[in-house]
Design an enzyme around this catalytic site. Structure first.
Site, PDB file in Angstrom:
ATOM      1  N   ASN A  11     -36.399  49.966 -84.050  1.00 22.90           N
ATOM      2  CA  ASN A  11     -37.239  48.829 -84.427  1.00 22.90           C
ATOM      3  C   ASN A  11     -37.798  49.048 -85.828  1.00 22.90           C
ATOM      4  O   ASN A  11     -38.194  50.152 -86.206  1.00 22.90           O
ATOM      5  CB  ASN A  11     -38.328  48.561 -83.395  1.00 22.90           C
ATOM      6  CG  ASN A  11     -39.194  49.750 -83.070  1.00 22.90           C
ATOM      7  OD1 ASN A  11     -38.750  50.897 -83.165  1.00 22.90           O
ATOM      8  ND2 ASN A  11     -40.425  49.500 -82.671  1.00 22.90           N
ATOM      9  N   ILE A  12     -37.797  47.970 -86.594  1.00 21.29           N
ATOM     10  CA  ILE A  12     -38.244  47.999 -87.989  1.00 21.29           C
ATOM     11  C   ILE A  12     -39.303  46.919 -88.146  1.00 21.29           C
ATOM     12  O   ILE A  12     -38.973  45.724 -88.221  1.00 21.29           O
ATOM     13  CB  ILE A  12     -37.063  47.768 -88.953  1.00 21.29           C
ATOM     14  CG1 ILE A  12     -35.975  48.826 -88.730  1.00 21.29           C
ATOM     15  CG2 ILE A  12     -37.554  47.809 -90.406  1.00 21.29           C
ATOM     16  CD1 ILE A  12     -34.694  48.583 -89.518  1.00 21.29           C
ATOM     17  N   CYS A  29     -36.285  44.171 -83.664  1.00 21.52           N
ATOM     18  CA  CYS A  29     -36.161  45.061 -82.504  1.00 21.52           C
ATOM     19  C   CYS A  29     -34.984  46.016 -82.712  1.00 21.52           C
ATOM     20  O   CYS A  29     -34.028  45.714 -83.452  1.00 21.52           O
ATOM     21  CB  CYS A  29     -35.913  44.260 -81.236  1.00 21.52           C
ATOM     22  SG  CYS A  29     -37.376  43.491 -80.533  1.00 21.52           S
ATOM     23  N   GLU A  81     -32.589  46.774 -80.675  1.00 25.13           N
ATOM     24  CA  GLU A  81     -31.309  46.228 -80.212  1.00 25.13           C
ATOM     25  C   GLU A  81     -30.718  45.288 -81.266  1.00 25.13           C
ATOM     26  O   GLU A  81     -29.500  45.260 -81.479  1.00 25.13           O
ATOM     27  CB  GLU A  81     -31.497  45.455 -78.898  1.00 25.13           C
ATOM     28  CG  GLU A  81     -31.985  46.305 -77.737  1.00 25.13           C
ATOM     29  CD  GLU A  81     -33.507  46.336 -77.626  1.00 25.13           C
ATOM     30  OE1 GLU A  81     -34.196  46.304 -78.665  1.00 25.13           O
ATOM     31  OE2 GLU A  81     -33.999  46.395 -76.493  1.00 25.13           O
TER      32      GLU A  81
HETATM   33  N1  THU Z   1     -39.150  46.394 -79.250  1.00 22.92           N
HETATM   34  C1  THU Z   1     -37.829  46.684 -79.411  1.00 22.92           C
HETATM   35  O1  THU Z   1     -37.426  47.260 -80.429  1.00 22.92           O
HETATM   36  N2  THU Z   1     -36.978  46.321 -78.437  1.00 22.92           N
HETATM   37  C2  THU Z   1     -37.343  45.690 -77.288  1.00 22.92           C
HETATM   38  O2  THU Z   1     -36.506  45.239 -76.537  1.00 22.92           O
HETATM   39  C3  THU Z   1     -38.766  45.628 -76.935  1.00 22.92           C
HETATM   40  C4  THU Z   1     -39.684  45.701 -78.104  1.00 22.92           C
HETATM   41  C5  THU Z   1     -40.069  46.748 -80.326  1.00 22.92           C
HETATM   42  C6  THU Z   1     -40.621  45.577 -81.092  1.00 22.92           C
HETATM   43  C7  THU Z   1     -41.879  46.157 -81.678  1.00 22.92           C
HETATM   44  O3  THU Z   1     -41.539  46.834 -82.885  1.00 22.92           O
HETATM   45  C8  THU Z   1     -42.313  47.175 -80.647  1.00 22.92           C
HETATM   46  O4  THU Z   1     -41.196  47.423 -79.823  1.00 22.92           O
HETATM   47  C9  THU Z   1     -43.477  46.722 -79.791  1.00 22.92           C
HETATM   48  O5  THU Z   1     -43.227  45.485 -79.219  1.00 22.92           O
END
Ligand code: THU
Length: 129
Positions: A41-42, A52, A54
């Protein structure tokens, strides 16, 4: 699930840029040709602009010329099993068939597999257009 996919997701998580949520996430995708693509996640100071893990992995796969997902691994540093968010389920479903496995992992390895169709039942797909 082969250990390499989990290890790719865990390695990707170390690249997380999450100074706002403090919730690092890593994801890895094995494409149909066997290659592995990963993402973290960035986040962004303008919060809705964050990406996210993914989504980053999907982008890496598509930019490498692959458009079929065989399986996925996801893990989060602060949650034992992190389910993909709704938006990510849609992004994965674009490239993954209903039987593709999404492995929810903890720090030690893959724990639970969910089928894409379980994660996103009644998905809106290209066939609906
Ligand atoms: N996040 C993800 O990277 N993937 C997900 O499926 C759930 C949420 C990240 C988004 C944000 O940077 C952090 O988790 C908190 O929501």
């Amino acid at each position: 699930m082969a250990q390499d996919l989990f290890e790719a997701a865990r390695a990707a998580m170390t690249r997380s840029h999450s100074p706002y949520s403090h919730f690092p996430v890593g994801a890895a995708i094995r494409s149909a040709d066997g290659r592995v693509f990963s993402g973290a996640n960035i986040e962004n100071a303008a919060f809705p602009e964050g990406l996210c893990a993914e989504a980053v992995a999907v982008a890496a796969m598509v930019m490498a010329g692959q458009t079929r997902i065989a399986e996925v691994a996801v893990l989060a540093e602060k949650k034992a099993l992190c389910p993909p968010c709704g938006g990510c389920r849609q992004k994965l479903a674009e490239f993954a068939g209903p039987e593709a496995r999404v492995w929810l992992c903890d720090a030690d390895g893959p724990k639970t597999a969910m089928r894409m169709a379980e994660l996103l039942p009644a998905a809106f797909l290209s066939t609906d257009l």
